[in-house]
Design an enzyme around this catalytic site. Sequence first.
Site, mmCIF file in Angstrom:
data_model
loop_
_atom_site.group_PDB
_atom_site.id
_atom_site.type_symbol
_atom_site.label_atom_id
_atom_site.label_comp_id
_atom_site.label_asym_id
_atom_site.label_seq_id
_atom_site.Cartn_x
_atom_site.Cartn_y
_atom_site.Cartn_z
ATOM 1 N N SER A 68 0.861 -1.293 -0.023
ATOM 2 C CA SER A 68 -0.058 -0.141 0.001
ATOM 3 C C SER A 68 0.967 1.560 -0.044
ATOM 4 O O SER A 68 1.434 1.486 -0.844
ATOM 5 C CB SER A 68 -0.984 0.128 1.201
ATOM 6 O OG SER A 68 -1.866 1.135 1.277
ATOM 7 N N GLY A 511 0.293 -0.698 12.729
ATOM 8 C CA GLY A 511 0.073 -2.261 12.350
ATOM 9 C C GLY A 511 0.760 -2.580 11.226
ATOM 10 O O GLY A 511 1.068 -3.858 10.674
HETATM 11 P P1 NG1 Z 1 -1.183 1.684 10.909
HETATM 12 O O1 NG1 Z 1 0.083 1.655 10.361
HETATM 13 O O2 NG1 Z 1 -1.517 0.612 11.638
HETATM 14 O O3 NG1 Z 1 -1.613 3.101 11.663
HETATM 15 C C1 NG1 Z 1 -2.206 2.366 8.610
HETATM 16 C C2 NG1 Z 1 -3.336 3.597 8.684
HETATM 17 C C3 NG1 Z 1 -4.531 2.706 8.999
HETATM 18 C C4 NG1 Z 1 -4.807 1.706 7.813
HETATM 19 C C5 NG1 Z 1 -3.680 0.889 7.613
HETATM 20 C C6 NG1 Z 1 -3.747 0.150 6.332
HETATM 21 C C7 NG1 Z 1 -3.189 5.657 9.775
HETATM 22 C C8 NG1 Z 1 -3.047 6.372 11.076
HETATM 23 N N1 NG1 Z 1 -3.131 4.364 9.859
HETATM 24 O O4 NG1 Z 1 -2.129 1.639 9.849
HETATM 25 O O5 NG1 Z 1 -5.669 3.650 9.177
HETATM 26 O O6 NG1 Z 1 -5.309 2.558 6.593
HETATM 27 O O7 NG1 Z 1 -2.346 1.687 7.431
HETATM 28 O O8 NG1 Z 1 -3.243 0.614 5.312
HETATM 29 O O9 NG1 Z 1 -3.559 6.249 8.673
HETATM 30 ZN ZN ZN Z 2 -3.668 1.055 0.240
#
Ligand code: NG1
Ligand code: ZN
Length: 546
Positions: A68, A511
């Site tokens: 992503s 995450g």
């Molecule tokens: P993490 O890295 O767990 O914060 C990020 C986004 C999530 C979600 C995931 C999946 C932020 C603060 N966090 O997760 O909302 O979209 O990536 O792509 O934007």
């Molecule tokens: Zn994405």
Amino acid sequence: MDETQIASLLKSSSLFPIPQSLKLSYGTAGFRGDATLLPSTVHRVGILSSLRSLKLNSSTIGLMITASHNKLSDNGVKVSDPSGEMLSQDWEPFADQIANASSPQKLVTLINDFMKKEEILIGGEGGRGEVWLGRDSRPSGESLIKAAEIGVSSVLGCVAVDKGVLTTPELHWMVRAKNKGLKDTEKDYFENLTTSFKCLIDLIPSNGNKISKLVLDGANGVGGVKMEELRGYLSNLDIEIRNTGRDGGVLNESVGADFVQKEKVLPLGFGVKDDVGVRCVSFDGDADRLVYFYVTSGDNKIELLDGDKILSLFALFIKEQLNTLEGKVLSRVGVVQTAYANGASTDYLKGLGLDVVFAKTGVKHLHERATEFDVGIYFEANGHGTILFSEGFVSLLVEKQKEMSEGSDEYNAVSRLVAVSNLINQAVGDAISGLLLVEVILRHMGWSVQKWNELYKDLPSRQVKVEVPDRTAVVTTSEETEALKPLGIQEAINGEIEKYQRGRAFIRPSGTEDVVRVYAEASTQEDADSLASSVAQLVKSFLGSI
Ligand code: NG1
Ligand code: ZN
């Protein structure tokens, strides 16, 4: 598991030895990490996907290779369930176990135990399994797809079908369509989008609200390229596409939805001089997120229309249609946000009389809550979200429409809602379908991007990430607004928050990246920045920095 199956698993996994010290967990969006470390993980997720297909009576499962918004050298893998939704969370612990199994023998033992527990049969007594594979534009995806293929077919009776380079939402849409017995190719995906988009355009009362050109930042990823293809089918959209990756730009590097939303500056390829006031939109690397923006003037600062504002526009439009149907169709409309939602957006949505609920970060959590409503609209502030219509509600609409006179206001309102349910990806957040819906609603309202931005004024906010030796040392409450560990940090954060008007701040372990994220909000930008930086300082002093 019989001898042939054991031999097949041992043989294939010996091709993908697990790197030493690899410790992965199926986080917010599957497994992610440096691409060179991932072949064993992807191979094992291939095995898992086959087992999932066998468990669910040969339904087709999706396996997507993407990281992503992460940097180019990263990659990742996530699984789509037959409905197009994320892998059921009760299989995540198994995913973690097999991804981290230290040897082929240990892997086989784990698989054997799991199959017994889940009563999954393989080979002669079991059924057949099918897994569709997709990948984003990362070069490392090519060899990782091979690892997935080998993993899938090492489970007897299971086959992998390589669907090539796709956006994440395309693969989820195709898997969902396949399992519903509907047309399921990429061409069908494009046709569905164009038909429902055209239907909504035709339903605009004056059918003539002019709208200026839209400029897309494709993040140098797969989304811009697919949008170029789709443009061939659409006669009704004036769009210029930049950052397709063909002009030497690097995926997600100073471009894309994550960059624009977090840094609040113009992406590369956009100039202050030429683009002032122009309606612009950014996709992320795998095109499951979008945010809009425009440059006001002078510097490269932007006005950002994030997921919260997209959500508000969608909610307003849906509400307008349902108001027209008042008394005829009863519905429960709900909105799902996360702790990252701007406080001003929550106030605005509540002001519209909508039911607003909160979920943990990660679309799998928001999606789950949105299914509780007839129409559930969910968005993360970063632009990942969609609208879910329950099947019962759509059938009710179609039924009621038969009693209405064609061309009446109520008839048109129902037609719009049905067309939205087709246009918007019901499986997962989808930047392409989200873009088309925003465009049609702006045209319907006769609004410019500036007018849309005035729905409410965002409270100033700031997000920063802190690299720490061990991000798992941060443990939060279920809504992620308070830190339970390390002990004492929450009290210290509260002490900082109290210093600011309308102050709000929280921390959580990412995450998807090896960082702790800090979010802060306050009545001025200066205060939000200062609150974010003192909370980041606290994270460093409690956890140590690297
Ligand atoms: P993490 O890295 O767990 O914060 C990020 C986004 C999530 C979600 C995931 C999946 C932020 C603060 N966090 O997760 O909302 O979209 O990536 O792509 O934007
Ligand atoms: Zn994405």
